[in-house]
Motif scaffolding. Structure first.
Motif, PDB file in Angstrom:
ATOM      1  N   GLY A   1      43.204  78.480   4.378  1.00  0.00           N
ATOM      2  CA  GLY A   1      44.424  77.789   3.985  1.00  0.00           C
ATOM      3  C   GLY A   1      45.161  78.251   5.241  1.00  0.00           C
ATOM      4  N   ASN A   2      44.789  78.488   6.348  1.00  0.00           N
ATOM      5  CA  ASN A   2      45.487  78.738   7.344  1.00  0.00           C
ATOM      6  C   ASN A   2      45.770  77.227   8.257  1.00  0.00           C
ATOM      7  N   THR A   3      46.836  76.573   8.041  1.00  0.00           N
ATOM      8  CA  THR A   3      46.945  75.443   8.776  1.00  0.00           C
ATOM      9  C   THR A   3      47.419  75.321  10.185  1.00  0.00           C
ATOM     10  N   PHE A   4      48.008  76.177  10.509  1.00  0.00           N
ATOM     11  CA  PHE A   4      48.306  76.194  12.070  1.00  0.00           C
ATOM     12  C   PHE A   4      47.550  76.603  13.113  1.00  0.00           C
ATOM     13  N   PRO A   5      46.662  77.692  12.719  1.00  0.00           N
ATOM     14  CA  PRO A   5      45.447  77.646  13.550  1.00  0.00           C
ATOM     15  C   PRO A   5      44.467  76.938  13.412  1.00  0.00           C
ATOM     16  N   SER A   6      44.247  76.098  12.318  1.00  0.00           N
ATOM     17  CA  SER A   6      43.241  75.168  11.985  1.00  0.00           C
ATOM     18  C   SER A   6      43.583  74.031  12.869  1.00  0.00           C
ATOM     19  N   VAL A   7      44.789  73.712  12.682  1.00  0.00           N
ATOM     20  CA  VAL A   7      45.112  72.261  13.526  1.00  0.00           C
ATOM     21  C   VAL A   7      44.974  72.464  15.076  1.00  0.00           C
ATOM     22  N   VAL A   8      45.317  73.852  15.760  1.00  0.00           N
ATOM     23  CA  VAL A   8      45.200  73.962  17.071  1.00  0.00           C
ATOM     24  C   VAL A   8      43.841  74.149  17.407  1.00  0.00           C
ATOM     25  N   PHE A   9      42.895  74.985  16.694  1.00  0.00           N
ATOM     26  CA  PHE A   9      41.459  75.132  17.104  1.00  0.00           C
ATOM     27  C   PHE A   9      40.894  73.471  16.883  1.00  0.00           C
ATOM     28  N   VAL A  10      41.049  72.653  15.861  1.00  0.00           N
ATOM     29  CA  VAL A  10      40.310  71.592  15.689  1.00  0.00           C
ATOM     30  C   VAL A  10      40.768  70.601  16.747  1.00  0.00           C
ATOM     31  N   THR A  11      41.986  70.323  16.972  1.00  0.00           N
ATOM     32  CA  THR A  11      42.473  69.490  18.235  1.00  0.00           C
ATOM     33  C   THR A  11      42.013  69.722  19.814  1.00  0.00           C
ATOM     34  N   PHE A  12      41.887  70.957  19.925  1.00  0.00           N
ATOM     35  CA  PHE A  12      41.438  71.618  21.121  1.00  0.00           C
ATOM     36  C   PHE A  12      40.061  71.669  21.314  1.00  0.00           C
ATOM     37  N   GLY A  13      39.219  71.692  20.180  1.00  0.00           N
ATOM     38  CA  GLY A  13      37.885  71.534  20.337  1.00  0.00           C
ATOM     39  C   GLY A  13      37.377  69.998  20.404  1.00  0.00           C
ATOM     40  N   ALA A  14      38.427  69.150  19.928  1.00  0.00           N
ATOM     41  CA  ALA A  14      38.200  67.716  20.298  1.00  0.00           C
ATOM     42  C   ALA A  14      38.455  67.280  21.592  1.00  0.00           C
TER      43      ALA A  14
END
Length: 286
Positions: free
Chosen positions: A120-133
């Motif tokens: 449920g941690n939206t902010f770090p989730s979006v950061v990590f997934v976008t930089f992973g991509a």
């Protein structure tokens, strides 16, 4: 009554997690307590995200995935920073690090982001997934099999690498880094409710992508004439990303020290309680 506990009207004992408690002890209580409350500062230190309320008890069952994403980040951007600055003769836009971009940057950061999503941690989730991509894409860009730069090479070119010197390739790649810079600007604004170290990470990433964009657009205008100027911009981008790497290592050290319950911790400069949330302002006005 013991410090950190309280009784409700039904006589049920509740645990309260506070800033003075070690992060590892806090995580242990999260896994074992039936009813807990975590201070905003401690929650932010554990998850690099302002405290939020989610349904379910996954945070009580699983470990903290934030360190996974950070580990992928530092092993990707650190060597690239040194390549951009040309330390000890490094260069080639990080071609020697392609597997690390793909696996550390792509796989680890994406995995960390997905796990953050389920917690449920939206902010770090979006950061990590976008930089992973991003790292998966950048690694693919450097692989000849993707034909990314070869598609721009003139028909009579002796090597597919000639496409790297064309206006089309450099201008197009500049728009990619510009878009990443806009993402980092958004993340920078969001990070002012996390901690100072995270603010430094996104501020330096914003500078990094801005300088890289300027370098590639300068090459698109006149590759030969602007090569020296572009090299200076890329060196500046390397310096900015090196500072980003240092701040990221600091956060990672903090999380890993907490994971083994060392008797000391590193400060991150909590901002979650310094910058009031919209919810807090509404409550204050009510």
């Amino acid at each position: 009554m013991a410090h950190g506990t309280s009784l409700d009207s039904n006589g049920t004992t509740h645990e309260h997690l506070h800033d003075g408690m070690s992060p590892d002890m806090a995580m242990n209580k999260i896994r074992t307590a039936g009813s807990i409350s975590i201070s905003p500062a401690l929650f932010e230190k554990l998850y690099l995200s302002p405290q939020n309320t989610v349904k379910g008890d996954l945070r009580q069952k699983f470990g903290n995935p934030t360190a996974i994403g950070l580990a992928g980040h530092v092993i990707s951007i650190g060597p690239l920073a040194c390549d951009l600055m040309g330390w000890r003769g490094a260069g080639g836009s990080g071609a020697a690090s392609i597997p690390f971009f793909l696996y550390f940057g792509g796989v680890l950061m994406t995995t960390g982001g997905i796990l953050e999503f389920f917690l449920g941690n939206t902010f770090p989730s979006v950061v990590f997934v976008t930089f992973g991509a991003f790292w998966l894409s950048y690694g693919g860009l450097l692989l000849p099999q993707f034909n990314a730069y070869a598609a721009y090479a003139p028909p009579d070119a002796a090597s597919p690498a000639a496409g790297l010197e064309t206006q089309g390739f450099n201008a197009s790649f500049g728009f990619v880094t510009l878009s990443m810079g806009i993402l980092c600007l958004m993340y920078l604004i969001c990070s002012i409710r996390t901690n100072i170290a995270f603010v430094v990470v996104f501020l330096t990433l914003l500078l990094t992508f801005g300088l890289i964009t300027g370098a590639y657009w300068a090459l698109a205008m006149d590759y030969a004439a602007n090569a020296g100027f572009a090299a200076n911009l890329l060196e500046g981008a390397g310096a900015a990303s090196f500072v980003c790497t240092a701040a990221s290592w600091w956060i990672l050290f903090t999380l890993m020290f907490a994971s083994v319950d060392l008797p000391f911790s590193l400060p991150l400069g909590d901002l979650s309680t310094r910058v009031p949330s919209a919810s807090d302002r509404k409550l204050a006005q009510a």
